[in-house]
Design a protein around this motif. Sequence first.
Motif, PDB file in Angstrom:
ATOM      1  N   VAL A   1       0.858  -0.967  -0.112  1.00 33.01           N
ATOM      2  CA  VAL A   1      -0.159   0.162  -0.046  1.00 33.01           C
ATOM      3  C   VAL A   1       0.928   1.342   0.189  1.00 33.01           C
ATOM      4  CG1 VAL A   1      -2.025  -1.159   1.481  1.00 33.01           C
ATOM      5  CG2 VAL A   1      -0.472   0.132   2.298  1.00 33.01           C
ATOM      6  N   GLU A   2       0.359   2.459  -0.439  1.00 35.49           N
ATOM      7  CA  GLU A   2       1.093   3.600  -0.365  1.00 35.49           C
ATOM      8  C   GLU A   2       0.493   4.442   0.733  1.00 35.49           C
ATOM      9  OE1 GLU A   2       0.891   7.915  -2.850  1.00 35.49           O
ATOM     10  OE2 GLU A   2       0.774   6.261  -3.840  1.00 35.49           O
ATOM     11  N   PRO A   3       1.082   4.687   1.877  1.00 40.30           N
ATOM     12  CA  PRO A   3       0.605   5.321   3.136  1.00 40.30           C
ATOM     13  C   PRO A   3      -0.197   6.643   2.701  1.00 40.30           C
ATOM     14  CG  PRO A   3       2.955   4.765   3.392  1.00 40.30           C
ATOM     15  CD  PRO A   3       2.719   4.516   1.789  1.00 40.30           C
ATOM     16  N   SER A   4      -1.450   6.558   3.513  1.00 39.37           N
ATOM     17  CA  SER A   4      -2.340   7.904   3.307  1.00 39.37           C
ATOM     18  C   SER A   4      -2.275   8.805   4.687  1.00 39.37           C
ATOM     19  CB  SER A   4      -3.446   7.563   2.788  1.00 39.37           C
ATOM     20  OG  SER A   4      -4.403   8.660   2.789  1.00 39.37           O
ATOM     21  N   VAL A   5      -2.870   8.219   5.547  1.00 36.50           N
ATOM     22  CA  VAL A   5      -2.938   8.569   6.747  1.00 36.50           C
ATOM     23  C   VAL A   5      -2.228   7.681   7.850  1.00 36.50           C
ATOM     24  CG1 VAL A   5      -4.892   9.207   8.702  1.00 36.50           C
ATOM     25  CG2 VAL A   5      -5.227   9.642   6.291  1.00 36.50           C
ATOM     26  N   GLY A   6      -1.769   8.437   9.220  1.00 34.01           N
ATOM     27  CA  GLY A   6      -1.171   7.660   9.931  1.00 34.01           C
ATOM     28  C   GLY A   6       0.337   7.439   9.982  1.00 34.01           C
ATOM     29  N   VAL A   7       0.956   8.138   9.038  1.00 32.65           N
ATOM     30  CA  VAL A   7       2.332   7.938   8.820  1.00 32.65           C
ATOM     31  C   VAL A   7       3.307   7.947   9.982  1.00 32.65           C
ATOM     32  CG1 VAL A   7       4.420   8.816   7.346  1.00 32.65           C
ATOM     33  CG2 VAL A   7       2.180   8.766   6.301  1.00 32.65           C
ATOM     34  N   GLU A   8       3.066   8.799  10.860  1.00 31.49           N
ATOM     35  CA  GLU A   8       3.748   8.652  12.295  1.00 31.49           C
ATOM     36  C   GLU A   8       3.529   7.642  13.140  1.00 31.49           C
ATOM     37  OE1 GLU A   8       6.180  10.573  13.518  1.00 31.49           O
ATOM     38  OE2 GLU A   8       5.991  11.685  11.564  1.00 31.49           O
ATOM     39  N   SER A   9       2.357   6.964  13.071  1.00 32.03           N
ATOM     40  CA  SER A   9       2.013   5.638  13.524  1.00 32.03           C
ATOM     41  C   SER A   9       2.855   4.562  13.274  1.00 32.03           C
ATOM     42  CB  SER A   9       0.523   5.423  13.996  1.00 32.03           C
ATOM     43  OG  SER A   9      -0.143   6.585  14.577  1.00 32.03           O
ATOM     44  N   MET A  10       2.751   4.746  11.702  1.00 32.30           N
ATOM     45  CA  MET A  10       3.695   3.514  10.893  1.00 32.30           C
ATOM     46  C   MET A  10       5.118   3.626  11.190  1.00 32.30           C
ATOM     47  SD  MET A  10       1.645   3.703   6.997  1.00 32.30           S
ATOM     48  CE  MET A  10      -0.121   3.981   7.050  1.00 32.30           C
ATOM     49  N   LEU A  11       5.704   4.725  11.111  1.00 32.01           N
ATOM     50  CA  LEU A  11       6.987   5.005  11.552  1.00 32.01           C
ATOM     51  C   LEU A  11       7.250   4.373  13.162  1.00 32.01           C
ATOM     52  CD1 LEU A  11       7.605   8.227  10.231  1.00 32.01           C
ATOM     53  CD2 LEU A  11       8.914   6.103   9.372  1.00 32.01           C
ATOM     54  N   GLU A  12       6.511   4.566  13.962  1.00 33.26           N
ATOM     55  CA  GLU A  12       6.696   4.304  15.453  1.00 33.26           C
ATOM     56  C   GLU A  12       6.670   2.563  15.300  1.00 33.26           C
ATOM     57  OE1 GLU A  12       6.780   5.533  18.421  1.00 33.26           O
ATOM     58  OE2 GLU A  12       6.824   7.519  17.606  1.00 33.26           O
ATOM     59  N   ARG A  13       5.665   2.055  14.415  1.00 34.62           N
ATOM     60  CA  ARG A  13       5.603   0.616  14.582  1.00 34.62           C
ATOM     61  C   ARG A  13       6.916  -0.022  13.832  1.00 34.62           C
ATOM     62  NH1 ARG A  13       0.145   1.636  13.189  1.00 34.62           N
ATOM     63  NH2 ARG A  13      -1.404   1.966  14.982  1.00 34.62           N
ATOM     64  N   ARG A  14       7.157   0.612  12.692  1.00 35.73           N
ATOM     65  CA  ARG A  14       8.263  -0.103  11.954  1.00 35.73           C
ATOM     66  C   ARG A  14       9.560   0.325  12.161  1.00 35.73           C
ATOM     67  NH1 ARG A  14       9.434  -2.985   8.645  1.00 35.73           N
ATOM     68  NH2 ARG A  14       9.510  -1.722   6.462  1.00 35.73           N
ATOM     69  N   GLY A  15       9.832   1.339  12.976  1.00 31.63           N
ATOM     70  CA  GLY A  15      11.154   2.044  13.084  1.00 31.63           C
ATOM     71  C   GLY A  15      11.245   3.594  12.598  1.00 31.63           C
ATOM     72  N   LYS A  16      11.472   4.437  13.264  1.00 33.42           N
ATOM     73  CA  LYS A  16      11.640   5.827  12.934  1.00 33.42           C
ATOM     74  C   LYS A  16      12.842   5.909  11.814  1.00 33.42           C
ATOM     75  CE  LYS A  16       9.123   8.208  15.703  1.00 33.42           C
ATOM     76  NZ  LYS A  16       8.131   9.305  15.094  1.00 33.42           N
ATOM     77  N   ASP A  17      13.618   5.112  11.685  1.00 33.93           N
ATOM     78  CA  ASP A  17      14.818   4.993  10.842  1.00 33.93           C
ATOM     79  C   ASP A  17      14.493   4.520   9.253  1.00 33.93           C
ATOM     80  OD1 ASP A  17      14.606   2.503  11.467  1.00 33.93           O
ATOM     81  OD2 ASP A  17      16.594   2.011  10.961  1.00 33.93           O
ATOM     82  N   LYS A  18      13.129   4.236   8.970  1.00 30.69           N
ATOM     83  CA  LYS A  18      12.605   3.652   7.761  1.00 30.69           C
ATOM     84  C   LYS A  18      12.443   4.789   6.815  1.00 30.69           C
ATOM     85  CE  LYS A  18      12.487  -0.759   8.495  1.00 30.69           C
ATOM     86  NZ  LYS A  18      13.598  -1.031   8.946  1.00 30.69           N
ATOM     87  N   LYS A  19      12.712   4.739   5.554  1.00 28.41           N
ATOM     88  CA  LYS A  19      12.556   5.625   4.591  1.00 28.41           C
ATOM     89  C   LYS A  19      10.911   5.640   4.021  1.00 28.41           C
ATOM     90  CE  LYS A  19      16.839   6.001   1.843  1.00 28.41           C
ATOM     91  NZ  LYS A  19      17.751   4.671   2.584  1.00 28.41           N
ATOM     92  N   LEU A  20      10.170   6.462   3.951  1.00 31.19           N
ATOM     93  CA  LEU A  20       8.751   6.358   3.495  1.00 31.19           C
ATOM     94  C   LEU A  20       8.647   5.378   2.634  1.00 31.19           C
ATOM     95  CD1 LEU A  20       6.094   7.649   4.155  1.00 31.19           C
ATOM     96  CD2 LEU A  20       6.360   8.993   2.034  1.00 31.19           C
ATOM     97  N   LYS A  21       9.311   4.997   1.598  1.00 26.69           N
ATOM     98  CA  LYS A  21       9.248   4.254   0.595  1.00 26.69           C
ATOM     99  C   LYS A  21       9.212   2.826   1.050  1.00 26.69           C
ATOM    100  CE  LYS A  21      12.018   3.180  -2.965  1.00 26.69           C
ATOM    101  NZ  LYS A  21      12.873   3.306  -4.076  1.00 26.69           N
ATOM    102  N   GLU A  22       9.944   2.393   2.128  1.00 25.73           N
ATOM    103  CA  GLU A  22       9.992   1.102   2.923  1.00 25.73           C
ATOM    104  C   GLU A  22       9.082   0.715   3.741  1.00 25.73           C
ATOM    105  OE1 GLU A  22      13.909   1.652   4.320  1.00 25.73           O
ATOM    106  OE2 GLU A  22      14.908   1.262   2.439  1.00 25.73           O
TER     107      GLU A  22
END
Length: 195
Positions: free
Chosen positions: A104-125
């Motif tokens: 999926v291409e992130p739409s809403v909740g990107v900050e929460s996604m980064l929390e769950r996956r790791g702040k160091d992740k690039k948006l694309k990853e």
Amino acid sequence: MLYQPVEASFFRKPTLELARALLGMLLVKETPTGIASGWIVETEAYIGPGDRAAHSFGHRRTPRTEVMFGPPGYAYTYAMHTHCLVNVVSGEAGCPEAVLIRAVEPSVGVESMLERRGKDKKLKELTNGPGKLTKAMGITMADYGTLLCEQPLYIAEGRAAGTIAAGPRIGIENSGEAKAYPWRFWVEGNPFVSR
């Protein structure tokens, strides 16, 4: 509710048609920390009993595959290695078929996604793979059997998908002739497609 879920009738399509129709739609998960959503940009169809790559090949019916034997529009989640993957049950009741949501291409909740996956992740990853997107969005095994037109996990109207490409599915090398079926669909040129 931020989004309007699709009607249950949306899921009543032949599996290959549904796999294409899901592209551009929004996958939405409501969690205690907020809503996460993303436009579906990649899917794979699994056409049950005659598809060696499907968990329900040969009408294999187990506690894990049980939801696939019911009506379409329910979530079939399963664990693969350390990841939870999410599928949309398709086909008529008694015909165990499903569509894997691969990216999926992130739409809403990107900050929460980064929390769950790791702040160091690039948006694309964040969500460019089936295990990545479930972790990022907070989709878990507890979502097994959820009706995908009701909260907290659902499909909502999205946007036009654009040009759709098709090719063989990924990661099913040991499935005989089924590994060549062109049942993977993706939005051409979208950077969130898994590969």
